[in-house]
Design an enzyme around this catalytic site. Structure first.
Site, mmCIF file in Angstrom:
data_model
loop_
_atom_site.group_PDB
_atom_site.id
_atom_site.type_symbol
_atom_site.label_atom_id
_atom_site.label_comp_id
_atom_site.label_asym_id
_atom_site.label_seq_id
_atom_site.Cartn_x
_atom_site.Cartn_y
_atom_site.Cartn_z
ATOM 1 N N GLY A 101 42.068 39.865 35.311
ATOM 2 C CA GLY A 101 41.580 38.812 36.191
ATOM 3 C C GLY A 101 42.660 37.849 36.622
ATOM 4 O O GLY A 101 42.583 37.251 37.700
ATOM 5 N N GLU A 124 42.156 46.655 32.972
ATOM 6 C CA GLU A 124 40.737 46.708 32.600
ATOM 7 C C GLU A 124 40.296 48.048 32.049
ATOM 8 O O GLU A 124 39.405 48.123 31.197
ATOM 9 C CB GLU A 124 39.865 46.336 33.808
ATOM 10 C CG GLU A 124 39.851 44.856 34.160
ATOM 11 C CD GLU A 124 40.992 44.441 35.059
ATOM 12 O OE1 GLU A 124 40.978 43.302 35.555
ATOM 13 O OE2 GLU A 124 41.929 45.260 35.270
#
Length: 702
Positions: A101, A124
């Protein structure tokens, strides 16, 4: 506590995130960034915006502790959309790490500048997810589809220099003088950049409106699906990532971003993502132990490794690669020369695989000093003994160590199953004795079982763990028992493999069933690779009642006919001169059938699901007995051992997490059924499993 501060400096609105230690993107950080951007948008004094972070790093990813909690507004997509929609140019100042992020936030900014040495990546998939705030859509628009697929599917982290070359960042800030006030100098350079941006680029670069930099070749996504199916078996997130990147080339941004978010939310609730989060936190916790005080640690500046065989040279390289001067000691010049040759081959292999540079190899090589003289141990702080796995041989080596080492030196044995308490009892300084069970190849494998004897001090234990952390190893503390955590459990696994062979399953069927389950290799292929004689010698140290001799009779007969596995070109399988598997040898099938008949087994059809249940639940039940005895501190420690040392599929979280996810009540009932069918000598259910079946989860031992 404020996690995002706002100030205007020379016409630049500076929004500073401060959420130590890694500036995780928690709800308060997300809220603070949005408030800062909104304030800058309306501030007449601000001509541009700088988004930066305090501490040693930019935002290193989401706060994954929030994943199992109800969603809190604002979401990460809200933050990204707010940044990109800002009417004033927003510049991200990246240092340390911009991961997950954090990189999605940076890509939402209109410009990115980074300090040399920074690391960037969308990681991720390592947690069973895909980027969920535009990462699969914006990254291809910056670096191209192939580079984006490589980074996203592999969770790959790249350097700031590579990021500049691929146009992921717009400018690099060079390393500043060591004695300078570096954060302030970085800020000064960034402010200067921000002040020039409005005049140079009157039209803001919003990636949601940008085209792809390159034309996408036909069939590229199917090629990636095939390739990643082999490299990342059974990982749903990797295939979903390819789907999302493909959408970036075929759908309008608004539609593709919805697909990305839907895939992210589905994966977030999946068992794979939960398992990967479990093992992530388990590795963070591993190596910790309860203590009433904070023990002091000894400063380790120079180490010695005794034994220049496969394990010893690998351990020496693990230390030298981490910057420790290493004394490599052998009993003869011939053995020492063979060890140095082995190190040269490993370094050459690492260079070829681009794991290290030639300069790094030279540095590592120069830190290793070969010797045959025990007198040279006088100034070392830690000794790792890595000689032949025989208690008498190790005891003799320990006697030599004690004769020449300082009384405060930590002495570790790299044994895989011997009783280290015996070595400690024979030492004048038993509090300094510890076990360090490295896994081969020791310079590559991350796991080390740290064996806590009945006598070692907390300072010794803490020092050992601290040193291994510096080596970038994952440490798990084990008590003393035969085989410790990993090998003790693995014997149960191999026991069921051996019995299934006698009952009618072929080597190929067993290996394929467990490979399809997710194990890195089938158990009989592993046995051939390791050398059947290794476990053969280990069993010679056991009493017959300590293991099921029937299960290993085929293994023993193979060894006794000089079929020791890959190194002799024959074991359960045939191999060519380069070690390539040629297939099953019919004579091995004949040996299995003859041995089964001799022992009274009637051949039958064995289903793949039985192979999986018996082998994996043998691991689980033995792990539960280990918990009962306090050998391991927690079920999660056992998972860390098996994921990092034995090829257990990471996306299943380890054997103990797999059992809990399957339902401990169901597992306990299945083990009771095995007990009824095969007897309770090996299938007696552990107390911790019975307790866990009542409340649905494993209890912590300490």
């Amino acid at each position: 506590m404020m996690t995002a501060e706002y100030q205007v400096i020379e016409g630049v609105a500076v929004v500073t995130v401060d959420n130590p230690p890694v500036n995780a993107i928690s709800q308060t950080v997300r809220d603070g960034i949005i408030k800062g951007i909104d304030r800058a948008s309306a501030d007449p004094e601000a001509q541009s915006v700088l988004l930066r972070c305090e501490g040693k790093t930019f935002m290193a990813g989401a706060d994954i502790s929030e994943f199992d909690k109800p969603a809190l507004a604002p979401s990460l997509p809200d933050v990204v959309n707010c940044i990109e929609a800002c009417p004033k140019p927003v510049v991200a100042l990246i240092h340390g790490y911009a991961l997950g992020g954090g990189l999605e936030i940076a890509m939402a900014c209109h410009y990115r500048i980074a300090q040399e040495g920074a690391k960037l990546g969308l990681t991720e998939t390592n947690l069973g997810l895909i980027p969920g705030a535009g990462g699969t859509q914006r990254l291809p628009r910056l670096v191209g589809v192939s580079k984006a697929l490589d980074m996203i599917t592999g969770g790959k982290i790249i350097s700031s220099e590579e990021a500049l070359e691929s146009k992921l960042v717009d400018k690099l800030i060079g390393h500043l003088p060591e004695k300078s006030d570096e954060p302030q100098n970085m800020l000064k350079v960034a402010l200067n950049y921000c002040q020039k941006v409005p005049q140079q680029t009157p039209v803001l670069r919003r990636l949601s409106q940008a085209p792809m930099p390159h034309q996408v070749a036909e069939g590229v996504f199917d090629e990636w699906r095939t390739k990643m199916h082999k490299r990342k078996r059974n990982l749903n997130a990797v295939q979903s990532a390819i789907d999302a990147v493909e959408a970036s080339t075929k759908q309008p941004f608004d539609e593709a971003i919805k697909l990305e978010r839907n895939l992210f939310m589905l994966l977030r609730e999946s068992q794979q993502a939960k398992a990967l989060r479990h093992i992530f936190f388990a590795e963070k916790k591993a190596g910790q132990f309860n203590t009433k005080s904070v023990p002091s640690t000894q400063k380790i500046q120079k180490v010695a490794v005794i034994g220049a065989g496969t394990m010893g040279t690998g351990i020496a390289m693990a230390f030298s690669n981490a910057g420790y001067p290493v004394l490599l000691l052998e009993k003869s010049h011939v053995a020492l020369e063979q060890g140095i040759t082995r190190i040269e081959k490993m370094l050459a292999s690492s260079i070829k695989r681009e794991k290290i540079t030639a300069a790094q190899a030279d540095k590592s090589r120069n830190l290793i000093t070969p010797t045959t003289d025990y007198q040279s141990l006088q100034d070392v702080d830690m000794v790792i003994e890595a000689v032949f796995e025989d208690l008498e041989v190790k005891s003799q080596v320990f006697a030599q160590i004690h004769e020449h080492c300082r009384s405060d030196a930590i002495i570790a044995s790299n044994t895989s199953y011997l009783d280290i308490n015996v070595l400690a009892m024979g030492s004048p300084y038993p509090e300094n004795i510890i076990g360090m069970h490295f896994f081969s190849p020791a310079n590559i494998m991350k796991l080390v079982e740290v064996i806590r004897t009945d006598y070692c001090s907390e300072a010794t234990l803490t020092t050992a763990i601290k040193v291994l952390k510096h080596l970038n190893k994952v440490s798990v503390i084990s008590g003393v028992c035969h085989g410790f955590i990993g090998n003790r459990m693995y014997q149960s696994y191999q026991r069921e493999v051996g019995l299934l062979l006698l009952e009618g399953a072929s080597p190929k069927q067993i290996d394929q069933a467990l490979y399809n389950f997710g194990m890195a290799m089938g158990p009989l292929s592993v046995a051939d690779m390791s050398g059947l004689d290794i476990s053969y010698m280990m069993r010679k140290s056991l009493n017959k009642e300590d293991y099921d001799s029937r299960a290993f009779l085929v293994h023993d007969r193979l060894v006794e006919s000089n079929r020791k596995g890959r190194k002799t070109h024959s074991g359960f399988y045939k191999y060519d001169e380069n070690g390539k598997k040629l297939g099953t040898d019919p004579s091995v099938l004949q040996l299995i059938a003859a041995t089964a008949s001799e022992l009274g087994f009637q051949p039958r059809e064995v289903k793949d699901n039985e192979i999986i249940d018996r082998c994996i639940l043998a691991l689980v039940n033995e792990g539960a007995h280990i918990l009962d005895e306090g050998i391991a501190a927690s079920a999660s420690d056992i998972d860390v051992v098996y994921v990092n040392g034995y090829g257990f599929p990471r996306h299943l979280g380890g054997p103990m997490h797999y059992a809990q996810a399957s339902g401990l009540d169901h597992v306990a009932k299945t083990i009771d059924q095995f007990s009824s069918s095969y007897g309770d000598r090996w299938w007696k259910s552990a107390a911790s499993l019975r307790a866990g079946s009542q409340n649905g989860k494993w209890e912590e031992v300490v």
